[in-house]
Write an enzyme that holds these catalytic residues in place. Structure first.
Site, PDB file in Angstrom:
ATOM      1  N   LYS A  97      -0.901  -9.745   3.029  1.00  0.00           N
ATOM      2  CA  LYS A  97      -0.192  -9.138   4.168  1.00  0.00           C
ATOM      3  C   LYS A  97      -1.141  -8.254   4.975  1.00  0.00           C
ATOM      4  CE  LYS A  97       3.305  -5.986   3.621  1.00  0.00           C
ATOM      5  NZ  LYS A  97       2.855  -4.754   4.321  1.00  0.00           N
ATOM      6  N   ASP A 114      -0.877  -6.351  -0.018  1.00  0.00           N
ATOM      7  CA  ASP A 114      -1.443  -5.789   1.219  1.00  0.00           C
ATOM      8  C   ASP A 114      -2.961  -5.773   1.194  1.00  0.00           C
ATOM      9  OD1 ASP A 114       0.660  -4.995   2.904  1.00  0.00           O
ATOM     10  OD2 ASP A 114       1.040  -3.186   1.724  1.00  0.00           O
ATOM     11  N   ASP A 121       0.837  -1.210   0.000  1.00  0.00           N
ATOM     12  CA  ASP A 121       0.000   0.000   0.000  1.00  0.00           C
ATOM     13  C   ASP A 121       0.876   1.266   0.000  1.00  0.00           C
ATOM     14  OD1 ASP A 121       0.856  -0.173   2.613  1.00  0.00           O
ATOM     15  OD2 ASP A 121      -1.150  -0.303   3.502  1.00  0.00           O
ATOM     16  N   SER A 122       2.206   1.081  -0.020  1.00  0.00           N
ATOM     17  CA  SER A 122       3.103   2.210  -0.294  1.00  0.00           C
ATOM     18  C   SER A 122       2.779   2.826  -1.649  1.00  0.00           C
ATOM     19  CB  SER A 122       4.567   1.751  -0.268  1.00  0.00           C
ATOM     20  OG  SER A 122       4.747   0.648  -1.141  1.00  0.00           O
ATOM     21  N   GLU A 137       9.335  -4.276  10.191  1.00  0.00           N
ATOM     22  CA  GLU A 137       9.762  -2.973   9.661  1.00  0.00           C
ATOM     23  C   GLU A 137      10.302  -2.108  10.798  1.00  0.00           C
ATOM     24  OE1 GLU A 137       7.025  -0.964   7.057  1.00  0.00           O
ATOM     25  OE2 GLU A 137       8.200   0.901   7.082  1.00  0.00           O
ATOM     26  N   GLU A 179      -1.306  -5.835   8.649  1.00  0.00           N
ATOM     27  CA  GLU A 179      -0.487  -5.161   9.666  1.00  0.00           C
ATOM     28  C   GLU A 179      -1.114  -5.350  11.043  1.00  0.00           C
ATOM     29  OE1 GLU A 179       0.207  -1.055   8.737  1.00  0.00           O
ATOM     30  OE2 GLU A 179       1.070  -1.508   6.781  1.00  0.00           O
TER      31      GLU A 179
HETATM   32  O1  KIV Z   1       3.534  -1.106   1.534  1.00  0.00           O
HETATM   33  C1  KIV Z   1       4.725  -1.413   1.474  1.00  0.00           C
HETATM   34  O2  KIV Z   1       5.425  -1.140   0.507  1.00  0.00           O
HETATM   35  C2  KIV Z   1       5.302  -2.129   2.599  1.00  0.00           C
HETATM   36  C3  KIV Z   1       6.801  -2.211   2.654  1.00  0.00           C
HETATM   37  C4  KIV Z   1       7.351  -0.941   3.193  1.00  0.00           C
HETATM   38  C5  KIV Z   1       7.266  -3.370   3.437  1.00  0.00           C
HETATM   39  O3  KIV Z   1       4.604  -2.594   3.436  1.00  0.00           O
END
Ligand code: KIV
Length: 270
Positions: A110, A82, A43-44, A179, A112
């Site tokens: 993934k 994510d 989600d970056s 992280e 969090e």
């Molecule tokens: O969203 C993302 O790119 C991440 C990485 C920073 C691990 O979760």
């Protein structure tokens, strides 16, 4: 084709693995050519693709769209994706959104969080969705943390992190992602659990290393995090088969992770 079994085998053998974020087809193809082991549709993308200042505005449809673009052109890497902010607060939402993202092409989802995810991890895993739990600095909680800060530095927060790890691994988490945690704590976790551990700003001893693609190509504006290295302009990428190309930067990252030359001491938190 890299699978979860491949990563478990690598962990047993002590062979490190590479992971990069990716959001589109051509970069995904270059990552395949560079033998990148795992790809994360993170989600970056809210920041590096959409121009937001956090990951919070990203939707499940955004993740599914980018996952499909990546999955169409990479047949080598294990694909993680994510679930974004607030899309898995209830188990029902988690099931619906996991289905959407896996049907778009993700192999692993993934989430969090920590121990509070244990039941969700167990249910999704039993239903056929392997789960990676992202611990430490979890950017979806930036407003709870009050900024992007290293986690697990105090005795209490390290103990909480260790308890979270135990809980999600016992619930069946397939992969952990740490992280921005002190390197010694990440070493302890990686050596204790038998699932693969991916690190970002977590020192050299995690089983895998991930970076945001734009960061490791030096495509940033302003400050970069301590753990970022620019593999595009790295002098080792200026010679040989790739001669300064993006694909060369991916290959150099992969090689550096496997041989243990990335991350270096200056990239880690103590
Ligand atoms: O969203 C993302 O790119 C991440 C990485 C920073 C691990 O979760």
């Amino acid at each position: 084709m890299i699978t979860l079994s491949t990563l478990k085998k690598y962990k047993k053998e002590g062979r490190k693995f590479s992971c990069l974020t990716c959001y589109d087809a051509l970069f995904a193809k270059m990552m395949q050519n560079a033998q990148i082991d795992t790809i994360l549709i993170g989600d970056s993308l809210g920041m590096v693709v959409q121009g937001h200042d956090s990951t919070l505005p990203v939707s499940v449809d955004d993740i599914a769209y980018h996952t499909a673009n990546v999955a169409r052109s990479n047949q080598h890497a294990l694909i993680l994706a994510d679930l974004p902010f607030m899309s898995y607060v209830t188990l029902e939402d988690a099931v619906i959104n996991t289905r959407k993202v896996m049907q778009a092409g993700a192999h692993v989802i993934k989430l969090e969080g920590g121990a509070e995810l244990a039941d969700m991890v167990a249910t999704l895993t039993a239903a056929g969705a392997p789960i990676c739990v992202h611990l430490g600095l979890t950017p979806q909680s930036v407003n709870v943390f009050g900024g992007y800060k290293v986690q697990g530095k105090s005795e209490d927060s390290a103990a909480k992190l260790l308890a979270d790890v135990q809980a999600v691994v016992a619930a069946g988490a397939a992969i952990l992602l740490l992280e921005c945690v002190p390197a010694a704590l990440a070493t302890q976790i990686s050596q204790t659990v038998d699932v693969p551990v991916i690190g970002i700003g977590a020192g050299p001893d995690t089983d895998g290393q991930v970076l945001v693609m734009h960061d490791m190509l030096g495509v940033t504006h302003g400050r970069t995090a301590r753990f970022v290295h620019d593999f595009l302009t790295d002098e080792r990428n200026q010679t040989g088969a790739y001669t300064g190309s993006v694909e060369g930067a991916f290959a150099l990252f992969h090689q550096s992770v496997i041989e243990g030359s990335y991350p270096r001491p200056e990239h880690q938190f103590l």
